[in-house]
Structures are given as structure tokens and as C-alpha cells.
Design a protein around this motif. Sequence first.
Motif, short mmCIF file in Angstrom:
data_model
loop_
_atom_site.label_atom_id
_atom_site.label_comp_id
_atom_site.label_asym_id
_atom_site.label_seq_id
_atom_site.Cartn_x
_atom_site.Cartn_y
_atom_site.Cartn_z
N GLU A 318 0.82 -1.20 0.00
CA GLU A 318 0.00 0.00 0.00
C GLU A 318 0.86 1.26 0.00
OE1 GLU A 318 -2.14 -3.45 1.24
OE2 GLU A 318 -0.34 -2.55 2.14
N ASP A 319 1.91 1.27 0.84
CA ASP A 319 2.79 2.44 0.90
C ASP A 319 3.59 2.60 -0.39
OD1 ASP A 319 1.89 3.08 3.40
OD2 ASP A 319 3.62 2.27 4.48
N ALA A 320 4.00 1.46 -0.98
CA ALA A 320 4.75 1.52 -2.24
C ALA A 320 3.88 2.12 -3.34
CB ALA A 320 5.22 0.13 -2.64
N ASP A 321 2.61 1.72 -3.38
CA ASP A 321 1.69 2.24 -4.39
C ASP A 321 1.48 3.75 -4.20
OD1 ASP A 321 -0.35 1.42 -6.57
OD2 ASP A 321 -1.55 2.61 -5.18
N LYS A 322 1.32 4.17 -2.96
CA LYS A 322 1.12 5.59 -2.67
C LYS A 322 2.34 6.40 -3.07
CE LYS A 322 0.25 8.78 1.19
NZ LYS A 322 0.03 8.89 2.66
N MET A 323 3.54 5.91 -2.70
CA MET A 323 4.76 6.66 -3.03
C MET A 323 4.99 6.68 -4.54
SD MET A 323 8.52 6.53 -1.28
CE MET A 323 7.90 7.40 0.18
N ALA A 324 4.67 5.59 -5.21
CA ALA A 324 4.83 5.55 -6.67
C ALA A 324 3.97 6.64 -7.33
CB ALA A 324 4.45 4.18 -7.20
N LYS A 325 2.77 6.81 -6.85
CA LYS A 325 1.90 7.86 -7.40
C LYS A 325 2.50 9.24 -7.17
CE LYS A 325 -2.62 5.55 -7.18
NZ LYS A 325 -2.12 4.16 -7.12
N GLN A 326 3.10 9.45 -6.00
CA GLN A 326 3.73 10.75 -5.70
C GLN A 326 4.96 10.98 -6.59
OE1 GLN A 326 4.38 10.08 -1.50
NE2 GLN A 326 2.53 11.18 -0.92
N LEU A 327 5.75 9.95 -6.79
CA LEU A 327 6.93 10.06 -7.66
C LEU A 327 6.50 10.38 -9.09
CD1 LEU A 327 8.96 7.01 -6.32
CD2 LEU A 327 9.66 9.39 -6.12
N ALA A 328 5.45 9.70 -9.55
CA ALA A 328 4.96 9.94 -10.91
C ALA A 328 4.44 11.36 -11.07
CB ALA A 328 3.87 8.93 -11.25
N GLU A 329 3.73 11.86 -10.07
CA GLU A 329 3.18 13.21 -10.14
C GLU A 329 4.30 14.24 -10.29
OE1 GLU A 329 0.34 16.30 -7.59
OE2 GLU A 329 0.90 14.37 -6.74
N GLN A 330 5.42 14.02 -9.61
CA GLN A 330 6.55 14.96 -9.68
C GLN A 330 7.53 14.60 -10.81
OE1 GLN A 330 6.13 17.59 -8.05
NE2 GLN A 330 4.46 16.78 -6.79
N GLN A 331 7.19 13.58 -11.58
CA GLN A 331 8.01 13.14 -12.73
C GLN A 331 9.44 12.80 -12.29
OE1 GLN A 331 7.57 15.89 -16.07
NE2 GLN A 331 5.54 16.46 -15.31
N ILE A 332 9.56 12.16 -11.13
CA ILE A 332 10.85 11.71 -10.62
C ILE A 332 11.14 10.32 -11.16
CG2 ILE A 332 12.16 11.08 -8.54
CD1 ILE A 332 10.58 13.24 -7.03
N THR A 333 12.32 10.15 -11.74
CA THR A 333 12.74 8.91 -12.36
C THR A 333 13.48 8.03 -11.35
OG1 THR A 333 12.95 9.99 -14.50
CG2 THR A 333 14.16 7.95 -14.22
N ILE A 334 13.34 6.72 -11.50
CA ILE A 334 14.10 5.77 -10.69
C ILE A 334 15.09 5.04 -11.59
CG2 ILE A 334 14.00 3.70 -9.25
CD1 ILE A 334 12.81 6.15 -7.90
N ALA A 335 16.36 5.04 -11.19
CA ALA A 335 17.39 4.27 -11.89
C ALA A 335 17.76 3.08 -11.01
CB ALA A 335 18.62 5.12 -12.18
N SER A 336 17.31 1.90 -11.42
CA SER A 336 17.55 0.69 -10.64
C SER A 336 18.50 -0.24 -11.39
CB SER A 336 16.24 -0.05 -10.37
OG SER A 336 16.47 -1.28 -9.71
N THR A 337 19.39 -0.87 -10.66
CA THR A 337 20.26 -1.87 -11.28
C THR A 337 19.62 -3.26 -11.24
OG1 THR A 337 21.44 -2.11 -9.17
CG2 THR A 337 22.39 -0.62 -10.81
N VAL A 338 18.34 -3.33 -10.92
CA VAL A 338 17.58 -4.59 -10.82
C VAL A 338 18.32 -5.55 -9.88
CG1 VAL A 338 16.29 -6.33 -12.11
CG2 VAL A 338 16.92 -4.20 -13.23
N PRO A 339 18.39 -5.18 -8.60
CA PRO A 339 19.16 -6.00 -7.66
C PRO A 339 18.55 -7.38 -7.45
CG PRO A 339 17.86 -4.37 -6.48
CD PRO A 339 17.73 -4.04 -7.94
N ILE A 340 19.42 -8.35 -7.21
CA ILE A 340 18.97 -9.70 -6.90
C ILE A 340 19.37 -10.00 -5.46
CG2 ILE A 340 19.01 -10.61 -9.26
CD1 ILE A 340 21.81 -11.58 -8.81
#
Length: 463
Positions: A318-340
Motif C-alpha cells: 500500500e505504501d509503495a503504491d502511494k509513493m509511486a503515485k507521488q513520484l509519478a506526479e513529480q516526474q521523478i525517475t528511478i534508476a535501478s540496477t535490478v538487484p537480486i
Amino acid sequence: MKAEQPSDRRAFLSTSAKIAAACTLLGSMSGIAATQTDKPLQNNGVSRITDKHYYLDDALLETGFDYRDSTITHTKTALHTLEIKDGKIAAVLANKQHPDNQLNAYSAQGKLILPAFRDMHIHLDKTFYGGPWQAPESREGKTIMDMIALEHTMLPALQPYTKQRANALIDLIQSKGSTIARSHCNIEPVSGLKNLEALQQVLADRQQDLTCEIVAFPQHGLLLSKSEPLMREAMQAGAHYVGGLDPTNVDGAMEKSLDTMFQIALDYNKGVDIHLHETSPAGRAAIEYMIKTVDENRSLRGKVTISHAFALATLNPEDADKMAKQLAEQQITIASTVPIGTLHMPLKTLNQNGVFVMTGTDSAVDHWSPFGLGDMLEKANLYAQLYTRPDELSLSRSLAIATGNVLPLDDKGKQVWPVSGDDASFVLVDASCSAEAVARISPRQASFHKGNLASGSVQKQVS
């Protein structure tokens, strides 16, 4: 397979992926000193194209999906000719159709054409790649502060080789299909602006076959190492992004560190790309503060990237979904190395909420890690294993993390790339379709950047 995989599945993937990466690395390292031109070419093979206007025949393009009822079962393809002029795709033609028979023609030999890959988090300025094999020292019991202390003695020893090794690392990522990149570059009192100057010279020499942004990276802590004056000099010298590092764990003052970073960006009209390794609560607080700052400074929208962002992996759904919406609204990009391993990033949740997610090599072979292969198709494969289902559509969509969301087909199977006017930047892959390329991490034959053959070879057609 469910998107949120069970912990035993993640553990299995972690182990198997590490073994596969190690085996692949051994294979790639065996030819580390070789250049693309050292490889034997086929008959009529060319590794350089000087034409500004030419045809590329026998290019396998995706044209749509086959369905069984409402399920996508297969990707349709057909051979085409690409007319390339002044770095752009001038036309997509029927195969071997040459309106101007005076132009040279080359052959992709039936290889699949995919959009150019983008290595959007790499450190070109400090690498062991291109030099003798050197494993990192043991990090058992060591903190990031210990690694910073190590760099104080290690960086001066690396600087004489910066240009040589940056070129070798560029050759590696290009051989894997990447001709667009973003490189972090150390800016701190030990290095001064030396790494930046060396990297800028390398990129100036490679501008025909690589587009690369530079992030001024205060690796030793923006506040801790008193690097603000150097960072401002780096902005004046042409760096594209203001970097940062763990504002709580390294700088010890989250708000002051982030405020300083953002103020530099605002003063010089630059973007921001911060390394944020911190998990909750420090990492979450930093992300929330950055969202607030961008909301209050709208000129920063679309110009901020959070690299790693491991705190997102600690959030409940639930918190991840909420924060994702906030990041999208501010057009903030995530650069992930796809950690394992133990960190299971909510990358699918981010994508579903409209957050732009990209990936990169990070370390190739350096004092942090020896496992980087410089291969964005490998990252797409890991993404597909960890976050999607192994069906035709899901595999083909997973390619987006490697290409900056540029895909040959849209979700309905309509061909949307390449079209006339697109940059002639693409990679030739030995695969029948993008789904197979992702699943099998298929071999690359050649990489093109704005019409220039950046790596590999193609056949010259003989009249």
C-alpha cells in the motif's frame, strides 16, 4: 507466476543469476583486451560505415502479434530495408527496395532490429575494466565510510588510466547494444576535476558513436568532504546533473545535504541524480523530502532521478503504491540496477503508476563489484524473471527497461518503431523477436548510433 514472487523463488533467482553472471563475466573477460576490429569479419564484412546516406537491407522488424482467442502467442516479423540519412531513419521500405540505386547498401543478414539500449547508471571514470584482473577487497564488516577511505588512496593510482579504461568500458557496453549512457563522475577533493576533464575528453572523441550525460558525483559526501565549491565548478565545466550520496548515513544532515544538492541544480539549471542506498527510515524520509522539494520547485519536474532507491523495497504494497503515485506526479525517475537477493524492489508497481524506471551497469569491474557485464539485455532478463510472467507479451514488454521505454510494438501489437524521423540508433540481435531476445539474452551482431556503426559488423551488398 505472480508478480510478487515468494522468497524461496527470489533466493533461487539470486543464486542462479549470480552463477550465470560470474560464468558470463569469465567469458567476457577472456577477450578483455580485444577491440571490435580484432574480430574476424565475414566476406564483405565492414566494421565502419562512412556513408551519410545508405540502405540497410534484410532488417528483421516486428510487425504485430499472433493471437489464440485473446492470448498473444507469437510475435510476427518481416524483413525490411531501412533508408538511413544524416543519422535518421528516412524511410522503412520493403526489403531490398532501393529508390536511389546510386546509394551503397548493407545487409543486417536477417538479424532482429531493436531500439538502442541505454546504460543509464555507470561509472566510466573509475574502473578496473581494460586493465589486469583485480577482484575487490573483502567488504566483510566494512561500511561505506571504509569504502570512501579506500578511495582516498586508490583514486590517484587509477587516474593515469582513466581515458584508456573509459574507452574500454565504452567498447564493452557498445558491443552489448548500448550507445546511450549516463555516467557518474567523481567530484571530491581527492580527484578535484581531473576525472571530469578526462571523461569529457573521451566523450568528445566518441561523440559520433555514443551520447553520454555526466553526473557530478560527490562520492565522499557532499557535506562530509566539503565538495560544494567543486560541484559548482563542475556545473560550470559542463556536467549535466548534480549528484548526491546518502544524505543521512554519509552527510549526517539529510535536509541540509539535499537542500545543498537541489540549490546547486537550481542555480545552474541542471538536473539531479542522487545515489540513495539508505533503507527505511532514513531512505524513506529522504525520498519524501525530495518529492516535497520538487513539488515546491516545479522547474525540477522531469529532471530528478533517484538511483538505487533501496528504501522503496522496504515499503508494504500500500505504501509503495502511494509513493509511486507521488513520484509519478513529480516526474521523478528511478534508476535501478535490478538487484537480486534480499531486496525486492517494487519496480512493477512503479511502472504501473507511470514512474519512468531505467537501468544501468553501475559497476563493471571495480572496487565495488566484479560482476557488471555492461549488458542491458541481461538487466531486462533479470527484470522479466523477477517481476513479470514468462509469456510472449510480458517478455517483450520487459525490454522497455533497457531501451528507455522505446518498443517496436505497443501493447496491442501496433508497430510504433522504427518510423521515419527516428534516430538511426538500434542494435542487431540474433533472435526471432524481442521476447526471445530478453528470455535468452541473445547475441548482438552490431550497434548503430545515429547512423554510425558503433560496434560489430554488417555485410556490404555487392552489385
